[in-house]
Write a protein that holds these residues in place. Structure first.
Motif, short mmCIF file in Angstrom:
data_model
loop_
_atom_site.label_atom_id
_atom_site.label_comp_id
_atom_site.label_asym_id
_atom_site.label_seq_id
_atom_site.Cartn_x
_atom_site.Cartn_y
_atom_site.Cartn_z
N MET A 32 -0.88 0.69 -0.03
CA MET A 32 -0.23 0.24 1.48
C MET A 32 0.80 1.25 2.00
SD MET A 32 2.44 -2.90 0.23
CE MET A 32 3.58 -2.64 -1.03
N THR A 33 0.61 0.86 3.11
CA THR A 33 1.85 1.67 4.06
C THR A 33 2.98 1.03 4.19
OG1 THR A 33 -0.25 2.54 5.14
CG2 THR A 33 2.00 2.96 6.24
N ILE A 34 4.04 1.85 3.96
CA ILE A 34 5.49 1.34 4.11
C ILE A 34 6.25 2.22 5.03
CG2 ILE A 34 7.48 0.79 2.64
CD1 ILE A 34 5.67 -1.47 2.19
N TRP A 53 2.81 -11.30 1.79
CA TRP A 53 1.92 -11.19 2.84
C TRP A 53 0.82 -9.86 2.78
CZ3 TRP A 53 7.16 -10.51 3.60
CH2 TRP A 53 7.71 -9.27 3.51
N ASN A 54 1.31 -9.03 1.70
CA ASN A 54 0.30 -7.94 1.25
C ASN A 54 0.06 -8.05 0.04
OD1 ASN A 54 0.98 -6.51 3.63
ND2 ASN A 54 2.72 -5.48 2.74
N TYR A 55 -1.17 -7.79 -0.10
CA TYR A 55 -1.99 -7.93 -1.54
C TYR A 55 -1.79 -7.19 -2.79
CZ TYR A 55 -6.33 -7.85 -4.54
OH TYR A 55 -7.21 -7.97 -5.36
N GLN A 78 -5.05 8.03 8.42
CA GLN A 78 -5.41 7.34 7.14
C GLN A 78 -4.14 6.31 7.03
OE1 GLN A 78 -5.86 11.39 5.45
NE2 GLN A 78 -7.63 10.73 4.50
N VAL A 79 -2.99 6.91 7.33
CA VAL A 79 -1.92 6.19 7.00
C VAL A 79 -1.80 4.80 7.81
CG1 VAL A 79 0.73 6.31 7.48
CG2 VAL A 79 -0.32 8.09 6.34
N VAL A 80 -2.32 4.87 9.11
CA VAL A 80 -2.32 3.77 9.89
C VAL A 80 -3.54 2.85 9.45
CG1 VAL A 80 -2.48 2.90 12.23
CG2 VAL A 80 -0.93 4.84 11.83
N GLY A 81 -4.75 3.44 9.19
CA GLY A 81 -5.83 2.68 8.67
C GLY A 81 -5.26 1.80 7.32
N GLY A 83 -2.63 0.96 6.35
CA GLY A 83 -1.66 -0.18 6.82
C GLY A 83 -2.10 -1.21 7.52
N THR A 84 -3.56 -1.18 7.86
CA THR A 84 -4.07 -2.09 8.92
C THR A 84 -5.33 -2.79 8.34
OG1 THR A 84 -5.17 -0.39 9.89
CG2 THR A 84 -3.14 -1.45 10.96
N CYS A 85 -5.39 -2.62 6.84
CA CYS A 85 -6.84 -3.36 6.24
C CYS A 85 -6.05 -3.90 4.65
CB CYS A 85 -7.94 -2.43 6.07
SG CYS A 85 -7.77 -1.06 4.78
N SER A 86 -6.84 -4.58 4.05
CA SER A 86 -6.22 -5.09 2.73
C SER A 86 -7.07 -4.75 1.48
CB SER A 86 -6.34 -6.74 2.96
OG SER A 86 -5.85 -7.33 1.81
N GLY A 87 -6.29 -4.43 0.57
CA GLY A 87 -6.87 -4.07 -0.84
C GLY A 87 -7.72 -5.27 -1.26
C1 LIG Z 1 2.88 2.37 9.99
C2 LIG Z 1 2.84 1.08 9.16
C3 LIG Z 1 4.21 0.82 8.59
C4 LIG Z 1 4.09 -0.44 7.52
N1 LIG Z 1 5.15 -0.64 6.81
C5 LIG Z 1 5.48 -1.79 6.09
C6 LIG Z 1 6.54 -2.23 5.45
O1 LIG Z 1 7.71 -1.38 5.51
N2 LIG Z 1 6.37 -3.23 4.85
C7 LIG Z 1 5.49 -3.88 4.56
O2 LIG Z 1 5.46 -5.03 4.00
N3 LIG Z 1 4.34 -3.88 5.45
C8 LIG Z 1 4.20 -2.73 5.97
N4 LIG Z 1 2.95 -2.29 6.65
C9 LIG Z 1 1.74 -3.32 6.33
C10 LIG Z 1 1.06 -2.99 5.29
O3 LIG Z 1 0.84 -1.59 5.07
C11 LIG Z 1 -0.18 -3.80 5.51
O4 LIG Z 1 -0.03 -5.03 5.72
C12 LIG Z 1 -1.19 -3.35 4.60
O5 LIG Z 1 -2.46 -3.99 4.94
C13 LIG Z 1 -1.04 -3.88 3.17
O6 LIG Z 1 -2.04 -3.79 2.23
P1 LIG Z 1 -2.35 -4.66 0.98
O7 LIG Z 1 -2.51 -5.96 1.54
O8 LIG Z 1 -3.84 -3.95 0.66
O9 LIG Z 1 -1.25 -4.50 0.04
C14 LIG Z 1 3.06 -1.17 7.38
C15 LIG Z 1 1.70 -0.78 8.40
C16 LIG Z 1 1.68 0.21 8.86
C17 LIG Z 1 0.71 0.75 9.71
#
Ligand SMILES: Cc1cc2nc3c(=O)[nH]c(=O)nc-3n(C[C@H](O)[C@H](O)[C@H](O)COP(=O)(O)O)c2cc1C
Length: 180
Positions: A32-34, A53-55, A78-81, A83-87
């Motif tokens: 995931m992206t953080i 909320w994150n997988y 890749q970083v944004v991708g 963070g915008t899809c789920s495992g």
């Molecule tokens: C630039 C960016 C920053 C993010 N930062 C966070 C964060 O700090 N905390 C968080 O819970 N989700 C953050 N997210 C959202 C998660 O990366 C996103 O929900 C991701 O799909 C989770 O993957 P997973 O469901 O496979 O765990 C961010 C996404 C992006 C694109």
């Protein structure tokens, strides 16, 4: 990747880059992206904000370990991708053409294409504020990499790239650990 002294691991996070956090839930790898990160001390202890909320959260809670990987600006899409899809329904290593590597101490994978990786264990989860507290166990750095600029999220979908490095080591000597 060569071993990075663990007492330097916090310097990867202190500038506040967007990071990738990998987990292994016992069956498969995920990423995931953080961007909500924090350094808590020099030992090193870090915190990230994330939750149900994150997988990835289930794996963090169950396995109590992860890797913080540091991507660079050439990896922004890749970083944004990631963070915008789920495992839950996506193999992100395959989809984003990233290579998982074995760490030394945790089952969560390092990301070969990243500038650095920090193996961590979860030492606390503060549910009230969705804070996951991590202790760094080992750090790895790709010192051959030409692109070393990290990216910093503004929070509105725009990003800032690392700029000039300014040296104030002498002025800060009293605040910096001796062997850093
Ligand atoms: C630039 C960016 C920053 C993010 N930062 C966070 C964060 O700090 N905390 C968080 O819970 N989700 C953050 N997210 C959202 C998660 O990366 C996103 O929900 C991701 O799909 C989770 O993957 P997973 O469901 O496979 O765990 C961010 C996404 C992006 C694109």
């Amino acid at each position: 990747m060569r071993q990075l002294k663990l007492n330097k691991a916090f310097t990867l996070i202190e500038p506040g880059p967007v990071v990738l956090v990998t987990t292994h839930d016992g069956r498969k790898n995920n990423i995931m992206t953080i961007s909500w990160t924090m350094v808590l001390d020099f030992t090193p202890v870090f915190a990230i904000t994330t939750g149900e909320w994150n997988y990835s959260f289930a794996a963090l809670r169950k396995k109590r370990e992860c890797v913080i990987a540091i991507p660079t600006v050439d990896m922004l899409n890749q970083v944004v991708g990631i963070g915008t899809c789920s495992g839950a329904d996506t193999d992100k290593f395959a989809k984003f053409k990233l290579t998982p590597m074995h760490g030394k101490l945790v089952k969560a994978p390092l990301i070969k294409e990243c500038l650095a990786n920090i193996e961590c264990k979860v030492i606390d989860i503060v549910r009230k504020h969705d804070i996951v507290v991590l202790e760094g166990l080992a750090a790895h750095m790709d010192s051959e990499r030409r692109e070393t600029r990290t990216v910093h999220a503004v929070g509105d979908g725009t990003f800032i790239v690392d700029g000039r490095k300014l040296d104030r080591r002498k002025m800060m000597a009293s605040k910096i650990p001796d062997d850093l």
